[in-house]
Design a protein around this motif. Sequence first.
Motif, PDB file in Angstrom:
ATOM      1  N   THR A  20       0.790  -1.229   0.000  1.00 34.67           N
ATOM      2  CA  THR A  20       0.000   0.000   0.000  1.00 34.67           C
ATOM      3  C   THR A  20       0.823   1.279   0.000  1.00 34.67           C
ATOM      4  N   ASN A  21       2.107   1.166   0.217  1.00 35.85           N
ATOM      5  CA  ASN A  21       2.932   2.366   0.321  1.00 35.85           C
ATOM      6  C   ASN A  21       2.835   3.209  -0.953  1.00 35.85           C
ATOM      7  N   GLY A  22       2.431   4.451  -0.775  1.00 35.88           N
ATOM      8  CA  GLY A  22       2.318   5.361  -1.910  1.00 35.88           C
ATOM      9  C   GLY A  22       1.103   5.125  -2.783  1.00 35.88           C
ATOM     10  N   LYS A  23       0.269   4.182  -2.395  1.00 35.64           N
ATOM     11  CA  LYS A  23      -0.904   3.862  -3.204  1.00 35.64           C
ATOM     12  C   LYS A  23      -2.148   4.566  -2.662  1.00 35.64           C
ATOM     13  N   THR A  24      -3.136   4.649  -3.511  1.00 40.93           N
ATOM     14  CA  THR A  24      -4.391   5.312  -3.160  1.00 40.93           C
ATOM     15  C   THR A  24      -5.395   4.300  -2.628  1.00 40.93           C
ATOM     16  N   PHE A  25      -5.933   4.586  -1.463  1.00 38.59           N
ATOM     17  CA  PHE A  25      -7.055   3.784  -0.968  1.00 38.59           C
ATOM     18  C   PHE A  25      -8.291   4.106  -1.794  1.00 38.59           C
ATOM     19  N   GLU A  26      -8.588   5.375  -1.884  1.00 41.30           N
ATOM     20  CA  GLU A  26      -9.736   5.797  -2.683  1.00 41.30           C
ATOM     21  C   GLU A  26      -9.537   7.242  -3.103  1.00 41.30           C
ATOM     22  N   GLU A  27      -9.819   7.511  -4.355  1.00 41.59           N
ATOM     23  CA  GLU A  27      -9.765   8.877  -4.851  1.00 41.59           C
ATOM     24  C   GLU A  27     -11.188   9.333  -5.123  1.00 41.59           C
ATOM     25  N   LEU A  28     -11.533  10.479  -4.609  1.00 42.23           N
ATOM     26  CA  LEU A  28     -12.884  10.990  -4.773  1.00 42.23           C
ATOM     27  C   LEU A  28     -12.946  11.864  -6.012  1.00 42.23           C
ATOM     28  N   THR A  29     -13.922  11.592  -6.852  1.00 45.43           N
ATOM     29  CA  THR A  29     -14.116  12.421  -8.037  1.00 45.43           C
ATOM     30  C   THR A  29     -15.499  13.050  -7.970  1.00 45.43           C
ATOM     31  N   PHE A  30     -15.538  14.372  -8.166  1.00 42.66           N
ATOM     32  CA  PHE A  30     -16.793  15.113  -8.165  1.00 42.66           C
ATOM     33  C   PHE A  30     -17.183  15.387  -9.619  1.00 42.66           C
ATOM     34  N   ASN A  31     -18.215  16.185  -9.818  1.00 42.75           N
ATOM     35  CA  ASN A  31     -18.623  16.450 -11.190  1.00 42.75           C
ATOM     36  C   ASN A  31     -17.602  17.341 -11.901  1.00 42.75           C
ATOM     37  N   ASP A  32     -17.784  17.518 -13.213  1.00 47.01           N
ATOM     38  CA  ASP A  32     -16.735  18.160 -13.999  1.00 47.01           C
ATOM     39  C   ASP A  32     -16.599  19.651 -13.741  1.00 47.01           C
ATOM     40  N   LYS A  33     -17.447  20.200 -12.887  1.00 46.20           N
ATOM     41  CA  LYS A  33     -17.237  21.591 -12.478  1.00 46.20           C
ATOM     42  C   LYS A  33     -16.134  21.694 -11.431  1.00 46.20           C
ATOM     43  N   TYR A  34     -15.836  20.564 -10.844  1.00 46.79           N
ATOM     44  CA  TYR A  34     -14.861  20.553  -9.747  1.00 46.79           C
ATOM     45  C   TYR A  34     -13.819  19.455  -9.966  1.00 46.79           C
ATOM     46  N   PRO A  35     -12.991  19.621 -10.984  1.00 47.42           N
ATOM     47  CA  PRO A  35     -11.999  18.571 -11.257  1.00 47.42           C
ATOM     48  C   PRO A  35     -10.853  18.541 -10.256  1.00 47.42           C
ATOM     49  N   THR A  36     -10.628  19.641  -9.571  1.00 48.39           N
ATOM     50  CA  THR A  36      -9.465  19.687  -8.674  1.00 48.39           C
ATOM     51  C   THR A  36      -9.808  20.071  -7.249  1.00 48.39           C
ATOM     52  N   LYS A  37     -11.027  20.558  -7.022  1.00 47.69           N
ATOM     53  CA  LYS A  37     -11.378  21.010  -5.677  1.00 47.69           C
ATOM     54  C   LYS A  37     -12.664  20.356  -5.193  1.00 47.69           C
ATOM     55  N   ASP A  38     -12.683  20.109  -3.895  1.00 47.13           N
ATOM     56  CA  ASP A  38     -13.907  19.622  -3.261  1.00 47.13           C
ATOM     57  C   ASP A  38     -14.923  20.767  -3.266  1.00 47.13           C
ATOM     58  N   PRO A  39     -16.094  20.579  -3.867  1.00 46.56           N
ATOM     59  CA  PRO A  39     -17.030  21.698  -3.995  1.00 46.56           C
ATOM     60  C   PRO A  39     -17.601  22.178  -2.670  1.00 46.56           C
TER      61      PRO A  39
END
Lengths: 521, 116
Positions: free
Chosen positions: A319-338
């Motif tokens: 698991t080192n350096g790996k992602t447990f879960e990546e959250l993706t929001f709608n395309d208005k918020y590709p980089t920020k949590d809305p």
Amino acid sequence: MNRENGMMFAKTCWQRGTRVAALVLALSGLSACGGQSDNQKFGNGGTGGTGNGDTVPYTTGVYPDYKSLANQCSSAAAENNFLRSWINDTYLWYREVPDLDPNGTADPLDYFDLLKTSATTTSGADKDKFHFTYDTDVWEQLSQSGVSAGYGAQWILLSAVPPRDVRVAYVDPATPASSQGIQRGDKVIAVDGADAINGDTQAIVDTLNEGLFPENLNETHEITLETAAGTQYTATLVSQNITSTPVQSTHVVNTGTKMVGYMLFNDHIATAESQLITAVTTLRDAGVNELVLDIRYNGGGYLYIASELAYMIAGPAATNGKTFEELTFNDKYPTKDPITGDTLEPVPFLPTDSNNAALPTLNLNRVFVITGSGTCSASESIINSLRGVNVTVVQIGGTTCGKPYGFYPQDNCGTTYFAIQFKGVNDAGFGDYSDGFSPGNTTTAAGTSIVGCSVVDDFDHALGDEAEGRYAAALQYIATGSCPAAPPGVVEKLRSGNRIVDGFMVKSPLRENRILGGRLR
Amino acid sequence: MSAAGLLAGCAHSQAQPERPAVIEKPGDAARAELQSVVAGMLGVNDVVLAANALTQSAVLFVEQGNQRDASGRQLDGRNLGRPEEFHLLRSGTHCVLLHVNKGTRRELRHIQCRGL
């Protein structure tokens, strides 16, 4: 209102400008508001009127900032206007939502119900199965972790309509239910004298719900049950604040060639963290090289608990350096949590607990998970995240619920709204399991197929009993590499007609009816 | 408790060695005080606590929205937050409740506790 499983819970309606919450009966379809709340009109001009006061400006395709519209509670239109903009801004599938005139619907709850995608999955199920509301004052109630009113018996409804089949899924230790000797698999025969199997009047349905799901403390009810051996007994139960035990059973089986650890994990609540650490430490110290994780009744909760457990199973190397879960929001918020405004960062596998102490690890490259339709959300994240870092997950049991989604509950004018805002994907970028995960030999399931065995829930044995059907199948698979020959059962859908194939769990004193009538549906 | 009393209590407490503690002889008055203090520290009117809260462990977790859907699943099954965490401490002769999330402290005047 929560309309999952065709049930309606709290209904809110406008009466003389005031919202009145009342329980409605799913089986009768009656509401305290008569037909008023279902009187919907739609249009593009904003002149339909909601019958309860002011209208709001409305231009098709133009959405004001929802924050500027929040908590304007003077009219249904004003509340609808907030919902329209909020959904358009933050809903994961906002492009699939119709643009509805906020002046056209008299009840914000009805309006909210329409603000969702109507698309279906490949199985034909609704793409969005998790769109609902709750009264804010109820939602915001605070309680000690795992504490709620009840008896400590967790009922599971194999059939909620006559002839009903209500069983005990498990019993929390040191509770009224455990002290009365109630055990997994016991079947409810009667509640306060009401026939729990065939009773079909409104009064009987009410009695069953009130007795099985007490809303208050110190309620006394007599529940007649039947054991697997056919013995009937009556338990007199007094409702109390029950403290659930999320990790109830941990043990090791020495098969001669393998040290198999078993862990029953029922809830991602705060108290689970220390119990999981204790359990994993026990299994690690016993030298287990296989793990059976029983999450058939685990509907999720805190994601950090899931991440910690996944780390404890897989260990640092995987698991080192790996992602447990990546959250993706709608395309208005590709980089920020809305909602928080934070820059989106992958959720890592957490190597330490809440006190920054290092977690124990099992360092396994394979894990068996016992699942059912009650396996949901954060529990499914454990499965998906481990698969994402190449840990083999062998699934034993039934198809999971299929909820790779989450939301930030949103309050407005006394109602808390739940609309899907993000999807979780694993380190390999996978998160499309909205039809659930299904064991590989399931014949008709539409879920994401992973290696494993379809096995029906076995109420004739205790959870953690090596003879219990699903656990026995896992042990057999470990020994032979194959599923039980017969009868594996086919456990795929939550419901088949009125029969619930895999049952559904009722864990806490909800404020709604769960036992249903038959003719009255 | 007055603000002056609170400050005095905290000042006294912080000068003493502290260790985790559990409630001794929990009765109705002790439970009522604990419930009132926890609710006050969270800024709410009420909080549901077990009758044996902080009698077997020095740690108390409080969660919001422990509500379930019709299938008994957590409504917020993928909760990104953290629970509210309280620690009961024995500070000299005083019992002090620490709200870990905020770092705030309140002395429990009518509760007897013993260090672990």
